[in-house]
Design a protein around this motif. Structure first.
Motif, PDB file in Angstrom:
ATOM      1  N   TYR A 271      45.107  42.550  40.928  1.00 15.22           N
ATOM      2  CA  TYR A 271      43.937  43.404  40.738  1.00 15.22           C
ATOM      3  C   TYR A 271      42.877  43.022  41.768  1.00 15.22           C
ATOM      4  CZ  TYR A 271      45.164  45.607  36.252  1.00 15.22           C
ATOM      5  OH  TYR A 271      45.746  46.376  35.274  1.00 15.22           O
ATOM      6  N   LYS A 272      42.251  44.031  42.364  1.00 18.39           N
ATOM      7  CA  LYS A 272      41.168  43.794  43.322  1.00 18.39           C
ATOM      8  C   LYS A 272      40.006  44.735  43.013  1.00 18.39           C
ATOM      9  CE  LYS A 272      43.684  41.878  47.253  1.00 18.39           C
ATOM     10  NZ  LYS A 272      43.811  41.878  48.728  1.00 18.39           N
ATOM     11  N   GLY A 273      38.789  44.187  43.118  1.00 19.26           N
ATOM     12  CA  GLY A 273      37.614  44.987  42.828  1.00 19.26           C
ATOM     13  C   GLY A 273      36.481  44.709  43.788  1.00 19.26           C
ATOM     14  N   ALA A 274      35.620  45.705  43.952  1.00 18.39           N
ATOM     15  CA  ALA A 274      34.413  45.557  44.766  1.00 18.39           C
ATOM     16  C   ALA A 274      33.219  46.029  43.944  1.00 18.39           C
ATOM     17  CB  ALA A 274      34.531  46.368  46.056  1.00 18.39           C
ATOM     18  N   LEU A 275      32.055  45.434  44.228  1.00 23.24           N
ATOM     19  CA  LEU A 275      30.852  45.749  43.476  1.00 23.24           C
ATOM     20  C   LEU A 275      29.684  45.902  44.429  1.00 23.24           C
ATOM     21  CD1 LEU A 275      32.427  43.082  42.073  1.00 23.24           C
ATOM     22  CD2 LEU A 275      30.784  43.547  40.269  1.00 23.24           C
ATOM     23  N   GLN A 276      28.817  46.848  44.083  1.00 25.74           N
ATOM     24  CA  GLN A 276      27.587  46.983  44.845  1.00 25.74           C
ATOM     25  C   GLN A 276      26.497  47.447  43.893  1.00 25.74           C
ATOM     26  OE1 GLN A 276      29.021  49.769  47.739  1.00 25.74           O
ATOM     27  NE2 GLN A 276      28.533  51.570  46.505  1.00 25.74           N
ATOM     28  N   GLY A 277      25.315  46.906  44.059  1.00 24.53           N
ATOM     29  CA  GLY A 277      24.227  47.253  43.167  1.00 24.53           C
ATOM     30  C   GLY A 277      22.901  47.278  43.898  1.00 24.53           C
ATOM     31  N   ASP A 278      21.842  47.391  43.119  1.00 27.00           N
ATOM     32  CA  ASP A 278      20.487  47.405  43.648  1.00 27.00           C
ATOM     33  C   ASP A 278      19.650  46.526  42.744  1.00 27.00           C
ATOM     34  OD1 ASP A 278      17.953  47.871  44.567  1.00 27.00           O
ATOM     35  OD2 ASP A 278      18.052  50.056  44.430  1.00 27.00           O
ATOM     36  N   ALA A 279      19.260  45.363  43.260  1.00 26.87           N
ATOM     37  CA  ALA A 279      18.517  44.398  42.450  1.00 26.87           C
ATOM     38  C   ALA A 279      17.183  44.956  41.981  1.00 26.87           C
ATOM     39  CB  ALA A 279      18.308  43.112  43.253  1.00 26.87           C
ATOM     40  N   LYS A 280      16.649  45.977  42.660  1.00 31.29           N
ATOM     41  CA  LYS A 280      15.353  46.547  42.306  1.00 31.29           C
ATOM     42  C   LYS A 280      15.476  47.755  41.382  1.00 31.29           C
ATOM     43  CE  LYS A 280      13.345  45.077  46.725  1.00 31.29           C
ATOM     44  NZ  LYS A 280      12.659  45.527  47.971  1.00 31.29           N
ATOM     45  N   GLU A 307      49.905  35.907  38.704  1.00 32.26           N
ATOM     46  CA  GLU A 307      48.783  36.830  38.562  1.00 32.26           C
ATOM     47  C   GLU A 307      47.673  36.447  39.537  1.00 32.26           C
ATOM     48  OE1 GLU A 307      46.751  36.707  34.799  1.00 32.26           O
ATOM     49  OE2 GLU A 307      47.127  34.568  34.510  1.00 32.26           O
ATOM     50  N   MET A 308      47.058  37.494  40.108  1.00 30.00           N
ATOM     51  CA  MET A 308      45.993  37.281  41.075  1.00 30.00           C
ATOM     52  C   MET A 308      44.898  38.323  40.879  1.00 30.00           C
ATOM     53  SD  MET A 308      46.073  37.470  45.263  1.00 30.00           S
ATOM     54  CE  MET A 308      47.186  36.067  45.402  1.00 30.00           C
ATOM     55  N   ASN A 309      43.654  37.863  40.966  1.00 28.02           N
ATOM     56  CA  ASN A 309      42.501  38.766  40.926  1.00 28.02           C
ATOM     57  C   ASN A 309      41.524  38.351  42.015  1.00 28.02           C
ATOM     58  OD1 ASN A 309      39.500  39.088  39.130  1.00 28.02           O
ATOM     59  ND2 ASN A 309      40.684  40.832  39.843  1.00 28.02           N
ATOM     60  N   ARG A 310      41.070  39.347  42.794  1.00 32.76           N
ATOM     61  CA  ARG A 310      40.099  39.116  43.858  1.00 32.76           C
ATOM     62  C   ARG A 310      38.945  40.101  43.688  1.00 32.76           C
ATOM     63  NH1 ARG A 310      42.394  34.944  44.529  1.00 32.76           N
ATOM     64  NH2 ARG A 310      43.597  34.242  46.343  1.00 32.76           N
ATOM     65  N   ASN A 311      37.724  39.610  43.883  1.00 33.73           N
ATOM     66  CA  ASN A 311      36.536  40.442  43.747  1.00 33.73           C
ATOM     67  C   ASN A 311      35.620  40.237  44.942  1.00 33.73           C
ATOM     68  OD1 ASN A 311      36.697  41.439  40.725  1.00 33.73           O
ATOM     69  ND2 ASN A 311      37.253  39.270  40.721  1.00 33.73           N
ATOM     70  N   LEU A 312      35.119  41.349  45.472  1.00 32.75           N
ATOM     71  CA  LEU A 312      34.269  41.327  46.651  1.00 32.75           C
ATOM     72  C   LEU A 312      32.897  41.871  46.255  1.00 32.75           C
ATOM     73  CD1 LEU A 312      34.321  40.690  49.687  1.00 32.75           C
ATOM     74  CD2 LEU A 312      35.043  43.056  50.081  1.00 32.75           C
ATOM     75  N   VAL A 313      31.886  41.000  46.270  1.00 32.52           N
ATOM     76  CA  VAL A 313      30.520  41.380  45.929  1.00 32.52           C
ATOM     77  C   VAL A 313      29.816  41.804  47.209  1.00 32.52           C
ATOM     78  CG1 VAL A 313      28.346  40.640  44.898  1.00 32.52           C
ATOM     79  CG2 VAL A 313      30.512  39.773  43.993  1.00 32.52           C
ATOM     80  N   LEU A 314      29.450  43.085  47.285  1.00 29.52           N
ATOM     81  CA  LEU A 314      28.936  43.651  48.532  1.00 29.52           C
ATOM     82  C   LEU A 314      27.425  43.545  48.657  1.00 29.52           C
ATOM     83  CD1 LEU A 314      31.119  46.894  48.553  1.00 29.52           C
ATOM     84  CD2 LEU A 314      31.586  44.738  49.716  1.00 29.52           C
ATOM     85  N   THR A 315      26.705  43.497  47.533  1.00 29.49           N
ATOM     86  CA  THR A 315      25.251  43.460  47.572  1.00 29.49           C
ATOM     87  C   THR A 315      24.726  42.578  46.446  1.00 29.49           C
ATOM     88  OG1 THR A 315      24.971  45.349  46.081  1.00 29.49           O
ATOM     89  CG2 THR A 315      25.194  45.845  48.442  1.00 29.49           C
ATOM     90  N   ASP A 316      23.432  42.299  46.484  1.00 36.46           N
ATOM     91  CA  ASP A 316      22.785  41.681  45.339  1.00 36.46           C
ATOM     92  C   ASP A 316      22.739  42.692  44.197  1.00 36.46           C
ATOM     93  OD1 ASP A 316      22.333  39.356  46.784  1.00 36.46           O
ATOM     94  OD2 ASP A 316      20.365  40.038  47.506  1.00 36.46           O
ATOM     95  N   ALA A 318      24.756  42.584  41.507  1.00 35.96           N
ATOM     96  CA  ALA A 318      26.120  42.831  41.034  1.00 35.96           C
ATOM     97  C   ALA A 318      26.719  41.517  40.553  1.00 35.96           C
ATOM     98  CB  ALA A 318      26.981  43.444  42.130  1.00 35.96           C
ATOM     99  N   ARG A 319      27.610  41.599  39.561  1.00 33.86           N
ATOM    100  CA  ARG A 319      28.223  40.406  38.982  1.00 33.86           C
ATOM    101  C   ARG A 319      29.673  40.681  38.644  1.00 33.86           C
ATOM    102  NH1 ARG A 319      26.921  38.226  32.856  1.00 33.86           N
ATOM    103  NH2 ARG A 319      28.795  36.938  32.626  1.00 33.86           N
ATOM    104  N   ALA A 320      30.534  39.726  38.979  1.00 32.39           N
ATOM    105  CA  ALA A 320      31.958  39.833  38.651  1.00 32.39           C
ATOM    106  C   ALA A 320      32.389  38.596  37.870  1.00 32.39           C
ATOM    107  CB  ALA A 320      32.794  39.967  39.916  1.00 32.39           C
ATOM    108  N   ASP A 321      33.114  38.820  36.766  1.00 33.87           N
ATOM    109  CA  ASP A 321      33.721  37.734  36.003  1.00 33.87           C
ATOM    110  C   ASP A 321      35.227  37.848  36.117  1.00 33.87           C
ATOM    111  OD1 ASP A 321      31.549  36.238  34.450  1.00 33.87           O
ATOM    112  OD2 ASP A 321      31.054  38.322  33.986  1.00 33.87           O
ATOM    113  N   SER A 322      35.883  36.745  36.426  1.00 37.09           N
ATOM    114  CA  SER A 322      37.331  36.720  36.604  1.00 37.09           C
ATOM    115  C   SER A 322      37.896  35.533  35.844  1.00 37.09           C
ATOM    116  CB  SER A 322      37.680  36.625  38.096  1.00 37.09           C
ATOM    117  OG  SER A 322      39.074  36.598  38.288  1.00 37.09           O
ATOM    118  N   VAL A 323      38.795  35.809  34.880  1.00 38.92           N
ATOM    119  CA  VAL A 323      39.299  34.758  33.998  1.00 38.92           C
ATOM    120  C   VAL A 323      40.816  34.860  33.899  1.00 38.92           C
ATOM    121  CG1 VAL A 323      39.100  33.671  31.729  1.00 38.92           C
ATOM    122  CG2 VAL A 323      37.166  34.970  32.657  1.00 38.92           C
TER     123      VAL A 323
END
Length: 401
Positions: A271-280, A307-316, A318-323
């Motif tokens: 599983y692979k995921g990307a996240l982007q957000g806006d801190a403001k 099993e493998m999980n990778r997460n790419l945080v693109l901006t402030d 945003a939060r990813a939890d991987s367990v």
């Protein structure tokens, strides 16, 4: 209907730990029931709900949202060798792949009286994918659903399930793959921004059968999918893939369990995921959750799993939890491992691309495309690969990356 309710007396759940597992048992023995009243109202003290924003579930978890005021609209084109039926949930085939493992899934089962069963006849080999479209009930409406895809012995088929529209949706979906059958299923959650979607998926894999399951999640305010894989006989193979992209205000959660209870079966998870957000922003932070549980029971000698999980945080913002979790009860296995990571852009990759004259914005896009490429390349339907690639590109353009 198959009765797999794990109760001790009546509909009273056994004594469990914080994971919902009977004391002294394994995660594969987590309580399950078709009866919503057998489950307590979840809280963040419960392990299976600790990441989920319960206050944003519109009452699905606590019983305040019970009566459906909308419908899921399921459409599928007729095909030779494929039978589509609408049956009562009292039909003995309904629930054969497993009982709900949480209160919302049990609520979804209790609230419907009909299920859709799609059956591929024995020894049928479908050259082209079967497309299934599921439309939500619309903004402000609530709908429940139950569906089953069943490949009989030696059948070979690919299904693309396209979920779209808006509203509040809770459902159960079964995938039953009989002996020596081969199923590829691609599930695309392309919901509208208002959608809330919670689903329990049950995969039952027979002797020498293979299933490739890919969940692609872009849309929706909250999407929570919980697939459970069980093997019925030796020789089964399950490959679970996932791709998700979360924007500001979105919560996307994938919670998996692969239960190896018979010898000489294989499972692979990516599983692979990307996240982007806006801190403001006034919206909740973009949040993704991936929990991968793999259980190898004492009798499951010869198991091979990773099993493998990778997460790419693109901006402030945003939060990813991987367990990842791996529970092994026998040393007689072929292999077992897991890995997970949450991180930002690889500066070395960016530097390499920029040193060859590629502008920084273009370099960032190339890194994200390459990041998802491994998952996309595993999908066996060319037009779906192209569609997902375009969706990733649209997300990147919308973010200004």
């Amino acid at each position: 209907m198959t009765d797999t309710t794990a109760t001790t007396t009546g509909s009273v759940a056994p004594v469990t730990d914080r994971y919902g597992i009977p004391v002294g048992a394994t995660k594969g023995d987590q309580f399950s029931s078709f009866d919503v009243d057998a489950f307590e109202v979840p809280s963040h003290k419960d392990e299976i709900w600790r990441f989920t924003p319960l206050r944003r579930l519109r009452g699905l978890h606590d019983g305040s949202a019970v009566t459906a005021d909308g419908r899921l609209h399921v459409s599928i084109a007729e095909r030779d060798g494929v039978t589509v039926e609408t049956v009562a949930t009292t039909d003995e085939r309904v629930g054969a792949a497993g009982a709900p493992r949480d209160r919302v899934a049990a609520q979804a089962f209790s609230a419907v009286d009909e299920a859709t069963i799609i059956t591929v006849a024995p020894e049928t080999e479908l050259a082209d994918p079967v497309y299934v479209t599921v439309d939500g009930p619309g903004e402000g409406a609530l709908a429940y659903g139950h569906a089953q895809i069943h490949l009989e012995r030696f059948a070979n088929a690919t299904f693309v399930i396209d979920q779209r529209g808006g509203g509040t949706i809770a459902e159960n979906v079964e995938f039953i793959v009989d002996d020596s059958a081969h199923l590829e299923v691609v599930l695309i959650q392309d919901w509208d921004d208002d959608a809330l979607h919670l689903a329990g998926h049950h995969l039952l894999v027979g002797r020498d059968a293979t299933v490739t399951y890919t969940a692609v999640t872009f849309g929706g305010e909250i999407v929570r999918i919980a697939p459970v894989v069980n093997f019925t006989a030796p020789g089964g193979t399950a490959t679970l893939n996932g791709l998700y992209y979360a924007d500001d205000g979105q919560h996307i959660e994938h919670r998996l369990l692969v239960d190896h209870s018979v010898p000489n079966c294989t499972s692979e998870i990516l599983y692979k995921g990307a996240l982007q957000g806006d801190a403001k922003s006034n919206l909740p932070d973009a949040h993704t959750v991936w929990v991968g549980d793999v259980l190898i029971r004492a009798e499951a000698e010869g198991t091979d799993t990773y099993e493998m999980n990778r997460n790419l945080v693109l901006t402030d913002g945003a939060r990813a939890d991987s367990v990842p979790n791996l529970e092994i009860e026998t040393g007689e296995i072929a292999g077992a491992g897991h890995a997970s990571a949450v991180g930002r852009f690889d500066d070395e990759h960016l530097f390499y691309l920029m040193s060859r004259g590629i502008p920084e914005d273009d370099a960032r896009r190339l890194v994200v495309r390459g990041f998802f490429g491994e998952v996309i390349s595993r999908i066996g339907v060319p037009e779906i690969r192209e569609r997902i690639t375009e969706a990733v590109e649209a997300e990147l353009q919308a973010s200004g990356l």
